[in-house]
Design a protein around this motif. Structure first.
Motif, PDB file in Angstrom:
ATOM      1  N   ALA A  56       6.983   4.844  11.806  1.00 21.59           N
ATOM      2  CA  ALA A  56       7.568   5.308  10.320  1.00 21.59           C
ATOM      3  C   ALA A  56       7.747   3.824   9.770  1.00 21.59           C
ATOM      4  O   ALA A  56       7.521   3.838   8.639  1.00 21.59           O
ATOM      5  N   SER A  59       4.384   2.905   8.746  1.00 18.82           N
ATOM      6  CA  SER A  59       3.800   3.392   7.577  1.00 18.82           C
ATOM      7  C   SER A  59       4.455   3.006   6.268  1.00 18.82           C
ATOM      8  O   SER A  59       4.079   2.891   5.151  1.00 18.82           O
ATOM      9  N   LEU A  60       5.918   2.634   6.256  1.00 17.31           N
ATOM     10  CA  LEU A  60       6.749   2.456   5.289  1.00 17.31           C
ATOM     11  C   LEU A  60       6.100   0.808   4.893  1.00 17.31           C
ATOM     12  O   LEU A  60       6.194   0.564   3.652  1.00 17.31           O
ATOM     13  N   GLU A  61       5.711   0.113   5.818  1.00 16.41           N
ATOM     14  CA  GLU A  61       5.171  -1.345   5.233  1.00 16.41           C
ATOM     15  C   GLU A  61       4.028  -1.210   4.896  1.00 16.41           C
ATOM     16  O   GLU A  61       3.848  -1.831   3.659  1.00 16.41           O
ATOM     17  N   VAL A 111       6.827   5.592  -2.541  1.00 19.83           N
ATOM     18  CA  VAL A 111       6.662   6.009  -1.272  1.00 19.83           C
ATOM     19  C   VAL A 111       6.911   7.580  -1.103  1.00 19.83           C
ATOM     20  O   VAL A 111       6.149   8.143  -0.416  1.00 19.83           O
ATOM     21  N   VAL A 117      -0.997   7.429   3.680  1.00 18.80           N
ATOM     22  CA  VAL A 117      -0.415   6.259   4.127  1.00 18.80           C
ATOM     23  C   VAL A 117      -1.779   5.247   3.836  1.00 18.80           C
ATOM     24  O   VAL A 117      -2.826   5.434   4.510  1.00 18.80           O
ATOM     25  N   HIS A 131       1.411   5.587  13.101  1.00 16.94           N
ATOM     26  CA  HIS A 131       2.075   5.945  11.586  1.00 16.94           C
ATOM     27  C   HIS A 131       2.721   7.205  11.521  1.00 16.94           C
ATOM     28  O   HIS A 131       2.452   8.084  12.255  1.00 16.94           O
ATOM     29  N   ALA A 136       8.314   7.466   7.248  1.00 22.33           N
ATOM     30  CA  ALA A 136       8.541   6.469   6.139  1.00 22.33           C
ATOM     31  C   ALA A 136       9.227   7.129   4.950  1.00 22.33           C
ATOM     32  O   ALA A 136       9.993   6.468   4.471  1.00 22.33           O
TER      33      ALA A 136
END
Length: 156
Positions: A56, A59-61, A111, A117, A131, A136
């Motif tokens: 998570a 993927s957030l990054e 997001v 992603v 991912h 995320a």
């Protein structure tokens, strides 16, 4: 507990008195030609109590690194913390705290609207198998839900 002073601002932050989520100014650095890099600590999770799971966080990054640049040309970089509790974002010649909060809010909203992603493949990512878009988006949702508290960094 006695702690030793270090050369790293975040290591000298008392992690026992911060209240996540928050966004705080973590430092500024002026270059030889007058440019100023401003770094912000974007804390999603309470230090030493909770953390983001790697798929998570990863993927957030990717999502934040891609989307934040739609809202500011001043972004230098956004990077995850090794402790898995947040990110650092750096800006060039931009130190408007309220502006940073607005940029982050728009980015987190992006997001939440994402359907995939970015750069989530073996050509563009060093660990493409790790991912989670859903993870995320859950972290983004939790972070955004406390938008009114992002300016509160320390316990009273």
């Amino acid at each position: 507990m006695a702690t030793e002073k270090t050369n790293v601002e975040s290591f000298d932050l008392d992690h026992t008195i911060v209240v996540a989520p928050y966004v705080r100014l973590a430092g500024t650095k002026e270059g030889a030609k007058g440019d100023v890099v401003t770094k912000f600590d974007i804390r999603f999770k309470q230090p030493n109590k909770e953390h983001m799971e790697m798929p998570a966080l990863h993927s957030l990054e990717h999502l934040m690194a891609d989307r934040i640049r739609n809202h500011s040309d001043a972004v230098v970089d956004i990077s995850p913390m090794g402790c898995q509790t947040g990110f650092y974002v750096s800006f060039m010649n931009y130190d408007d705290y309220e502006g940073v909060l607005a940029i982050l809010e728009k980015t987190v909203q992006d997001v939440l609207a994402a359907t995939s992603v970015p750069a989530c493949n073996e050509v563009q990512c060093g660990w493409a198998a790790s991912h989670s878009l859903e993870g995320a988006q859950q972290m983004a949702k939790e972070f955004l839900a406390k938008r009114g508290e992002w300016h509160i960094v320390f316990n009273d």
